[in-house]
Design an enzyme around this catalytic site. Structure first.
Site, PDB file in Angstrom:
ATOM      1  N   ASP A  98       9.507 -11.361  -7.037  1.00  0.00           N
ATOM      2  CA  ASP A  98       9.336  -9.929  -7.258  1.00  0.00           C
ATOM      3  C   ASP A  98       8.084  -9.577  -6.456  1.00  0.00           C
ATOM      4  OD1 ASP A  98       8.480  -7.441  -8.065  1.00  0.00           O
ATOM      5  OD2 ASP A  98       8.815  -7.769 -10.199  1.00  0.00           O
TER       6      ASP A  98
ATOM      7  N   TYR B 132      25.439   9.005   7.444  1.00  0.00           N
ATOM      8  CA  TYR B 132      25.879   8.306   6.232  1.00  0.00           C
ATOM      9  C   TYR B 132      26.014   6.812   6.501  1.00  0.00           C
ATOM     10  CZ  TYR B 132      28.355   7.474   1.859  1.00  0.00           C
ATOM     11  OH  TYR B 132      28.704   7.024   0.612  1.00  0.00           O
TER      12      TYR B 132
ATOM     13  N   HIS C   4       6.412   3.866 -26.428  1.00  0.00           N
ATOM     14  CA  HIS C   4       5.160   4.408 -25.890  1.00  0.00           C
ATOM     15  C   HIS C   4       5.374   5.642 -25.017  1.00  0.00           C
ATOM     16  CE1 HIS C   4       6.731   1.399 -23.125  1.00  0.00           C
ATOM     17  NE2 HIS C   4       6.095   1.998 -22.145  1.00  0.00           N
TER      18      HIS C   4
ATOM     19  N   LYS D 214       4.994   0.467  -4.371  1.00  0.00           N
ATOM     20  CA  LYS D 214       3.663  -0.163  -4.411  1.00  0.00           C
ATOM     21  C   LYS D 214       3.290  -0.539  -2.968  1.00  0.00           C
ATOM     22  CE  LYS D 214       5.230  -0.697  -8.778  1.00  0.00           C
ATOM     23  NZ  LYS D 214       6.570  -0.233  -9.183  1.00  0.00           N
TER      24      LYS D 214
ATOM     25  N   PHE E  99       7.921  -8.101 -15.420  1.00  0.00           N
ATOM     26  CA  PHE E  99       7.492  -6.718 -15.627  1.00  0.00           C
ATOM     27  C   PHE E  99       8.479  -6.093 -16.618  1.00  0.00           C
ATOM     28  CE2 PHE E  99       7.582  -2.172 -14.511  1.00  0.00           C
ATOM     29  CZ  PHE E  99       6.303  -1.881 -14.927  1.00  0.00           C
ATOM     30  N   ASP E 100       8.094  -5.014 -17.316  1.00  0.00           N
ATOM     31  CA  ASP E 100       8.977  -4.541 -18.400  1.00  0.00           C
ATOM     32  C   ASP E 100      10.371  -4.096 -17.937  1.00  0.00           C
ATOM     33  OD1 ASP E 100       7.823  -2.226 -17.470  1.00  0.00           O
ATOM     34  OD2 ASP E 100       6.761  -1.753 -19.324  1.00  0.00           O
TER      35      ASP E 100
ATOM     36  N   ALA F  35       6.657  -6.741  -5.403  1.00  0.00           N
ATOM     37  CA  ALA F  35       6.164  -5.356  -5.426  1.00  0.00           C
ATOM     38  C   ALA F  35       4.766  -5.250  -4.809  1.00  0.00           C
ATOM     39  CB  ALA F  35       6.158  -4.820  -6.857  1.00  0.00           C
TER      40      ALA F  35
HETATM   41  N1  F0G Z   1       8.258  -5.188 -10.668  1.00  0.00           N
HETATM   42  C1  F0G Z   1       6.937  -4.967 -10.843  1.00  0.00           C
HETATM   43  C2  F0G Z   1       5.987  -6.115 -10.745  1.00  0.00           C
HETATM   44  C3  F0G Z   1       6.469  -3.665 -11.121  1.00  0.00           C
HETATM   45  O1  F0G Z   1       5.166  -3.468 -11.303  1.00  0.00           O
HETATM   46  C4  F0G Z   1       7.401  -2.594 -11.197  1.00  0.00           C
HETATM   47  C5  F0G Z   1       6.951  -1.231 -11.491  1.00  0.00           C
HETATM   48  C6  F0G Z   1       8.768  -2.882 -10.999  1.00  0.00           C
HETATM   49  C7  F0G Z   1       9.143  -4.191 -10.738  1.00  0.00           C
HETATM   50  C8  F0G Z   1       9.824  -1.810 -11.086  1.00  0.00           C
HETATM   51  O2  F0G Z   1       9.799  -1.016  -9.967  1.00  0.00           O
HETATM   52  O3  F0G Z   1       9.188   1.264 -10.843  1.00  0.00           O
HETATM   53  O4  F0G Z   1      10.148   0.951  -8.547  1.00  0.00           O
HETATM   54  O5  F0G Z   1      11.574   0.668 -10.539  1.00  0.00           O
HETATM   55  N2  F0G Z   1       5.785  -0.948 -11.939  1.00  0.00           N
HETATM   56  C9  F0G Z   1       5.224   0.369 -12.202  1.00  0.00           C
HETATM   57  C10 F0G Z   1       3.866   0.248 -12.846  1.00  0.00           C
HETATM   58  C11 F0G Z   1       6.139   1.322 -12.892  1.00  0.00           C
HETATM   59  O6  F0G Z   1       3.316   1.288 -13.292  1.00  0.00           O
HETATM   60  O7  F0G Z   1       3.295  -0.839 -12.888  1.00  0.00           O
HETATM   61  P1  F0G Z   1      10.199   0.556  -9.991  1.00  0.00           P
END
Ligand code: F0G
Length: 463
Positions: A220, A78, A455, A263, A130-131, A222
């Site tokens: 960010d 832990y 969506h 990613k 990102f969304d 990713a």
């Molecule tokens: N930032 C970027 C640029 C992303 O593409 C994503 C996720 C996230 C943050 C959020 O990360 O999913 O680990 O919580 N992108 C995925 C996509 C879902 O399909 O492009 P997460």
């Protein structure tokens, strides 16, 4: 250039298979029925009914033999697990940031970060949020502002770094609103703008503006490795540098980063937050304990930490990145040769079909990009995702009319190290059929939809 010999043009997959997972096959009749039951929404199709799944590159990759082996070493203590310290060293060497907090995925890092930096009245600039990033900024009460460079707005213009921040617009916003801006973000690569890279010059430009206004600067990251690969292959002065050293340089220009490890962490679950500032460590750590877990595991198992430590090393291997970029290009060129317009140049993780140009006879209110995605599934059992009016459009509250999104895109995202060239050839063949007979692509209407993020759950029907 071919890693084996310059005489060869085929970039082969830089791996062989040890474990195989069968992919399912279905008939067109079955898929027709499945689509009807799914309300023409591909999120409602069970994965076991999808032959080639290009819905996302997030968490869908294949781990390497070294990653699987490392998982057995996972220390599930832990507190103070040795797996944490192994990962911490990898993250520190890569980013240069002294503080590191593991989280279960990218949006968990965003949730922590914007609880500390967000809040009503604040403004968060980014090249493109990102969304989930936008959702966490807005959930905190702050405003998320996208400042995408002008050359990125035309899908057909070729520019090496179409993910860049508009530096003039950022300078302008900082001059006017600096008191309301607690943090500047930059997404590498820029997913919402088509997986397009950001140049080192642009990262440096953001750094200079943040220095001028004394603002923290977070990446960010990713897809940090794909971004570094594009810098190596496209930006003057970087051709002789290793991708690893380019990634290290990018992180060192920032004050912190968050990474969805699903990613470029090459893992199926995981994420991280890393930064310089001692002052934000305690508030972030305390929220982490409340929301994710103790700081030495942060919502992950010890074995996940081990797999990520290996993944973060493997992802900057240049044979891997060369193959990855070649696969995206191969898919994109195949679509283009079939007569289907795609976003150019090709980005790092996906091909984006421009459904607006391909299907000018289907107005945005009849969801051309979703119609294309549905047809790809119906004809070929290939799953993609709509990024158009179904995702980003909304109803005008006054007239009840559907307000269209600026673009009608279909994203075909490639999971890492999962599909072979034959799988990609097959997808191109499906596209050729749609290009030859556009009547297979039928306009759609919404039957029911949720008020936000519709969506994911909307139900549609052919017109
Ligand atoms: N930032 C970027 C640029 C992303 O593409 C994503 C996720 C996230 C943050 C959020 O990360 O999913 O680990 O919580 N992108 C995925 C996509 C879902 O399909 O492009 P997460």
């Amino acid at each position: 250039m071919n890693p084996i010999d310059p005489r060869f043009k085929t970039i082969i997959e830089p791996f062989k298979l040890k474990i195989v997972e069968p992919i399912p096959f279905t008939t067109r009749e079955e898929r027709k029925d499945l689509l009807e039951r799914a309300g023409y929404n591909l999120f409602n199709i069970p994965a076991e009914k999808v032959t080639i799944d290009l819905l996302t590159d997030s968490g869908t990759g294949a781990m390497s033999v070294e990653q699987w082996a490392a998982m057995f070493r996972g220390d599930e203590s832990y507190a103070g697990a040795s797996s944490f310290y192994r990962l911490e060293k990898v993250v520190r060497d890569l980013t240069g940031f002294p503080h590191f907090l593991p989280v279960h995925q990218g949006r968990a890092a965003e949730k922590l970060l914007f609880q500390v930096f967000g809040g009503t009245g604040k403004i968060i600039p980014n090249n493109s949020h990102f969304d989930t990033t936008r959702a966490h900024v807005e959930f905190s009460g702050a405003e998320a502002v996208d400042l995408l460079a002008p050359e990125s707005k035309d899908t057909q213009v070729s520019h090496p770094f179409k993910g860049n921040m508009d530096l003039a617009a950022l300078a302008d916003l900082l001059a006017k609103e600096h008191a309301r801006i607690p943090l500047v973000c930059l997404t590498i690569t820029n997913n919402s703008a088509g997986g397009q890279p950001v140049s080192m010059a642009n990262i440096r430009g953001v750094r200079a503006l943040c220095d001028q206004y004394k603002k923290p600067f977070f990446l960010d990251g990713a897809r940090f490795a794909e971004n570094a690969y594009f810098i190596q292959t496209r930006e003057p002065g970087y051709a002789d540098r290793s991708v690893r050293s380019i990634a290290e340089e990018a992180f060192r220009l920032a004050d912190g980063c968050w990474i969805s490890a699903k990613k470029d962490g090459l893992v199926n679950i995981g994420g991280l937050l890393a930064f310089k500032d001692d002052g934000i460590y305690e508030p972030l750590r305390n929220l982490l304990i409340l929301q994710e877990g103790f700081p030495t595991y942060g919502g992950l198992a010890g074995r996940d930490l081990e797999a990520l430590a290996v993944g973060l090393m493997e992802v900057t291997q240049e044979d891997y990145l060369r193959y990855r970029a070649a696969t995206v290009q191969y898919l994109g060129r195949g679509f283009e040769a079939a007569g289907i317009p795609v976003l150019k140049p090709f980005g790092g993780h996906a091909v984006y079909v421009d459904a607006k140009s391909f299907l000018p006879h289907i107005p945005p209110q009849q969801f051309p990009a979703q119609a294309f995605a549905v047809a790809l599934y119906l004809e070929g059992a290939v799953r993609s995702v709509e990024i158009g009016t179904l995702m980003f459009g909304r109803k005008d509250p006054a007239t009840g009319q559907e307000l269209p999104a600026p673009r009608e895109l279909v994203r075909l995202a490639l999971p890492r190290r999962v599909y072979t060239q034959a799988h990609v050839d097959y997808c191109i063949e499906v596209a050729q059929i749609l290009a030859r007979d556009k009547h297979l692509i039928r306009p759609l209407k919404i039957v029911s939809a949720a008020p936000i993020l519709r969506h994911f759950t909307a139900r549609l029907a052919p017109l």
